[in-house]
Design a protein around this motif. Structure first.
Motif, PDB file in Angstrom:
ATOM      1  N   TYR A   3      25.367  30.842  15.696  1.00  0.00           N
ATOM      2  CA  TYR A   3      25.194  30.458  14.296  1.00  0.00           C
ATOM      3  C   TYR A   3      26.521  30.266  13.581  1.00  0.00           C
ATOM      4  O   TYR A   3      26.627  29.429  12.685  1.00  0.00           O
ATOM      5  N   HIS A   4      27.532  31.018  13.969  1.00  0.00           N
ATOM      6  CA  HIS A   4      28.859  30.799  13.383  1.00  0.00           C
ATOM      7  C   HIS A   4      29.333  29.378  13.694  1.00  0.00           C
ATOM      8  O   HIS A   4      29.864  28.690  12.832  1.00  0.00           O
ATOM      9  N   LYS A   5      29.132  28.951  14.945  1.00  0.00           N
ATOM     10  CA  LYS A   5      29.491  27.582  15.343  1.00  0.00           C
ATOM     11  C   LYS A   5      28.612  26.560  14.629  1.00  0.00           C
ATOM     12  O   LYS A   5      29.098  25.550  14.129  1.00  0.00           O
ATOM     13  N   ALA A   6      27.324  26.821  14.624  1.00  0.00           N
ATOM     14  CA  ALA A   6      26.378  25.859  14.054  1.00  0.00           C
ATOM     15  C   ALA A   6      26.633  25.644  12.561  1.00  0.00           C
ATOM     16  O   ALA A   6      26.589  24.512  12.075  1.00  0.00           O
ATOM     17  N   MET A   7      26.909  26.712  11.833  1.00  0.00           N
ATOM     18  CA  MET A   7      27.150  26.586  10.394  1.00  0.00           C
ATOM     19  C   MET A   7      28.390  25.758  10.100  1.00  0.00           C
ATOM     20  O   MET A   7      28.447  25.064   9.085  1.00  0.00           O
ATOM     21  N   LYS A   8      29.386  25.833  10.962  1.00  0.00           N
ATOM     22  CA  LYS A   8      30.639  25.107  10.746  1.00  0.00           C
ATOM     23  C   LYS A   8      30.598  23.692  11.312  1.00  0.00           C
ATOM     24  O   LYS A   8      31.517  22.910  11.080  1.00  0.00           O
ATOM     25  N   ASP A   9      29.548  23.370  12.037  1.00  0.00           N
ATOM     26  CA  ASP A   9      29.470  22.078  12.704  1.00  0.00           C
ATOM     27  C   ASP A   9      29.239  20.957  11.692  1.00  0.00           C
ATOM     28  O   ASP A   9      28.341  21.037  10.845  1.00  0.00           O
ATOM     29  N   ALA A  10      30.035  19.904  11.816  1.00  0.00           N
ATOM     30  CA  ALA A  10      29.958  18.779  10.878  1.00  0.00           C
ATOM     31  C   ALA A  10      28.612  18.064  10.935  1.00  0.00           C
ATOM     32  O   ALA A  10      28.147  17.522   9.929  1.00  0.00           O
ATOM     33  N   GLN A  11      27.966  18.073  12.076  1.00  0.00           N
ATOM     34  CA  GLN A  11      26.708  17.336  12.222  1.00  0.00           C
ATOM     35  C   GLN A  11      25.485  18.142  11.794  1.00  0.00           C
ATOM     36  O   GLN A  11      24.603  17.621  11.115  1.00  0.00           O
ATOM     37  N   ILE A  12      25.402  19.393  12.204  1.00  0.00           N
ATOM     38  CA  ILE A  12      24.163  20.150  11.932  1.00  0.00           C
ATOM     39  C   ILE A  12      24.347  21.340  10.999  1.00  0.00           C
ATOM     40  O   ILE A  12      23.362  21.948  10.588  1.00  0.00           O
ATOM     41  N   GLY A  13      25.563  21.666  10.641  1.00  0.00           N
ATOM     42  CA  GLY A  13      25.809  22.842   9.803  1.00  0.00           C
ATOM     43  C   GLY A  13      25.057  22.830   8.492  1.00  0.00           C
ATOM     44  O   GLY A  13      24.553  23.865   8.040  1.00  0.00           O
ATOM     45  N   HIS A  14      24.970  21.656   7.877  1.00  0.00           N
ATOM     46  CA  HIS A  14      24.312  21.572   6.576  1.00  0.00           C
ATOM     47  C   HIS A  14      22.836  21.956   6.629  1.00  0.00           C
ATOM     48  O   HIS A  14      22.304  22.492   5.666  1.00  0.00           O
ATOM     49  N   PHE A  15      22.168  21.725   7.764  1.00  0.00           N
ATOM     50  CA  PHE A  15      20.765  22.128   7.870  1.00  0.00           C
ATOM     51  C   PHE A  15      20.631  23.642   7.731  1.00  0.00           C
ATOM     52  O   PHE A  15      19.759  24.136   7.031  1.00  0.00           O
ATOM     53  N   PHE A  16      21.491  24.373   8.415  1.00  0.00           N
ATOM     54  CA  PHE A  16      21.442  25.830   8.363  1.00  0.00           C
ATOM     55  C   PHE A  16      21.820  26.352   6.986  1.00  0.00           C
ATOM     56  O   PHE A  16      21.171  27.257   6.456  1.00  0.00           O
ATOM     57  N   ILE A  17      22.854  25.782   6.409  1.00  0.00           N
ATOM     58  CA  ILE A  17      23.324  26.248   5.104  1.00  0.00           C
ATOM     59  C   ILE A  17      22.292  25.955   4.022  1.00  0.00           C
ATOM     60  O   ILE A  17      22.025  26.805   3.164  1.00  0.00           O
ATOM     61  N   LEU A  18      21.675  24.781   4.062  1.00  0.00           N
ATOM     62  CA  LEU A  18      20.644  24.458   3.073  1.00  0.00           C
ATOM     63  C   LEU A  18      19.443  25.386   3.167  1.00  0.00           C
ATOM     64  O   LEU A  18      18.859  25.762   2.159  1.00  0.00           O
ATOM     65  N   GLU A  19      19.079  25.758   4.379  1.00  0.00           N
ATOM     66  CA  GLU A  19      17.895  26.602   4.570  1.00  0.00           C
ATOM     67  C   GLU A  19      18.178  28.088   4.369  1.00  0.00           C
ATOM     68  O   GLU A  19      17.344  28.816   3.844  1.00  0.00           O
ATOM     69  N   LEU A  20      19.355  28.549   4.814  1.00  0.00           N
ATOM     70  CA  LEU A  20      19.617  29.989   4.849  1.00  0.00           C
ATOM     71  C   LEU A  20      20.841  30.431   4.054  1.00  0.00           C
ATOM     72  O   LEU A  20      21.079  31.633   3.905  1.00  0.00           O
ATOM     73  N   GLY A  21      21.633  29.502   3.568  1.00  0.00           N
ATOM     74  CA  GLY A  21      22.841  29.840   2.825  1.00  0.00           C
ATOM     75  C   GLY A  21      24.060  29.920   3.736  1.00  0.00           C
ATOM     76  O   GLY A  21      23.954  29.784   4.954  1.00  0.00           O
ATOM     77  N   ASP A  22      25.213  30.140   3.133  1.00  0.00           N
ATOM     78  CA  ASP A  22      26.454  30.140   3.901  1.00  0.00           C
ATOM     79  C   ASP A  22      26.993  31.536   4.198  1.00  0.00           C
ATOM     80  O   ASP A  22      28.060  31.689   4.769  1.00  0.00           O
ATOM     81  N   ASP A  23      26.234  32.560   3.822  1.00  0.00           N
ATOM     82  CA  ASP A  23      26.632  33.949   4.103  1.00  0.00           C
ATOM     83  C   ASP A  23      25.740  34.503   5.208  1.00  0.00           C
ATOM     84  O   ASP A  23      24.601  34.892   4.969  1.00  0.00           O
ATOM     85  N   ILE A  24      26.293  34.557   6.410  1.00  0.00           N
ATOM     86  CA  ILE A  24      25.504  34.971   7.577  1.00  0.00           C
ATOM     87  C   ILE A  24      25.106  36.448   7.511  1.00  0.00           C
ATOM     88  O   ILE A  24      24.264  36.892   8.289  1.00  0.00           O
ATOM     89  N   THR A  25      25.644  37.186   6.559  1.00  0.00           N
ATOM     90  CA  THR A  25      25.255  38.586   6.388  1.00  0.00           C
ATOM     91  C   THR A  25      24.146  38.752   5.341  1.00  0.00           C
ATOM     92  O   THR A  25      23.705  39.871   5.084  1.00  0.00           O
TER      93      THR A  25
END
Length: 123
Positions: A3-25
């Motif tokens: 998830y650390h990689k996925a959140m920073k990924d230019a292609q798919i990171g925005h999907f994770f951040i939009l759904e779950l936010g940018d704070d993995i904690t």
């Protein structure tokens, strides 16, 4: 790690951040990760901790394309190779490919979901 990689990924990171936010904690992320631990325990150990629909929550994600699933597989495979011994990593990669194809078919991203093995580094 994934998830650390996925959140920073230019292609798919925005999907994770939009759904779950940018704070993995955060609580949302913690809940998501706990759910996935239970999901994989069910897949590999026949554990009954996961009893939900793995597809349903993803239907609300707008804009998913075949290329996004391919990128997910690439990152997932890299993480599996870094975390597990080769034999177990290959099992995770095979299941990851299976679920990606199934997700694409269910989400109508690609009615002819083709083989993802070319995107995966098989150790």
């Amino acid at each position: 790690m994934f998830y650390h990689k996925a959140m920073k990924d230019a292609q798919i990171g925005h999907f994770f951040i939009l759904e779950l936010g940018d704070d993995i904690t955060s609580e949302d992320w913690t809940e998501h990760i706990d759910t996935l631990v239970n999901f994989w325990a069910t897949v590999f150990l026949d554990d009954t901790l996961y009893y939900s629909d793995p597809y349903g929550p993803h239907f609300s994600i707008v804009g998913l394309q075949r290329e996004d699933f391919t990128r997910w597989i690439e990152l997932f495979s890299q993480s599996a190779d870094q975390v597990y011994m080769p034999q177990m990593a290959d099992l995770f990669k095979e299941k990851g490919i299976f679920y990606s194809k199934d997700f694409m078919q269910r989400l109508n991203s690609d009615n002819n979901a083709k083989d993802f093995k070319s995107a995966v580094s098989w150790g």
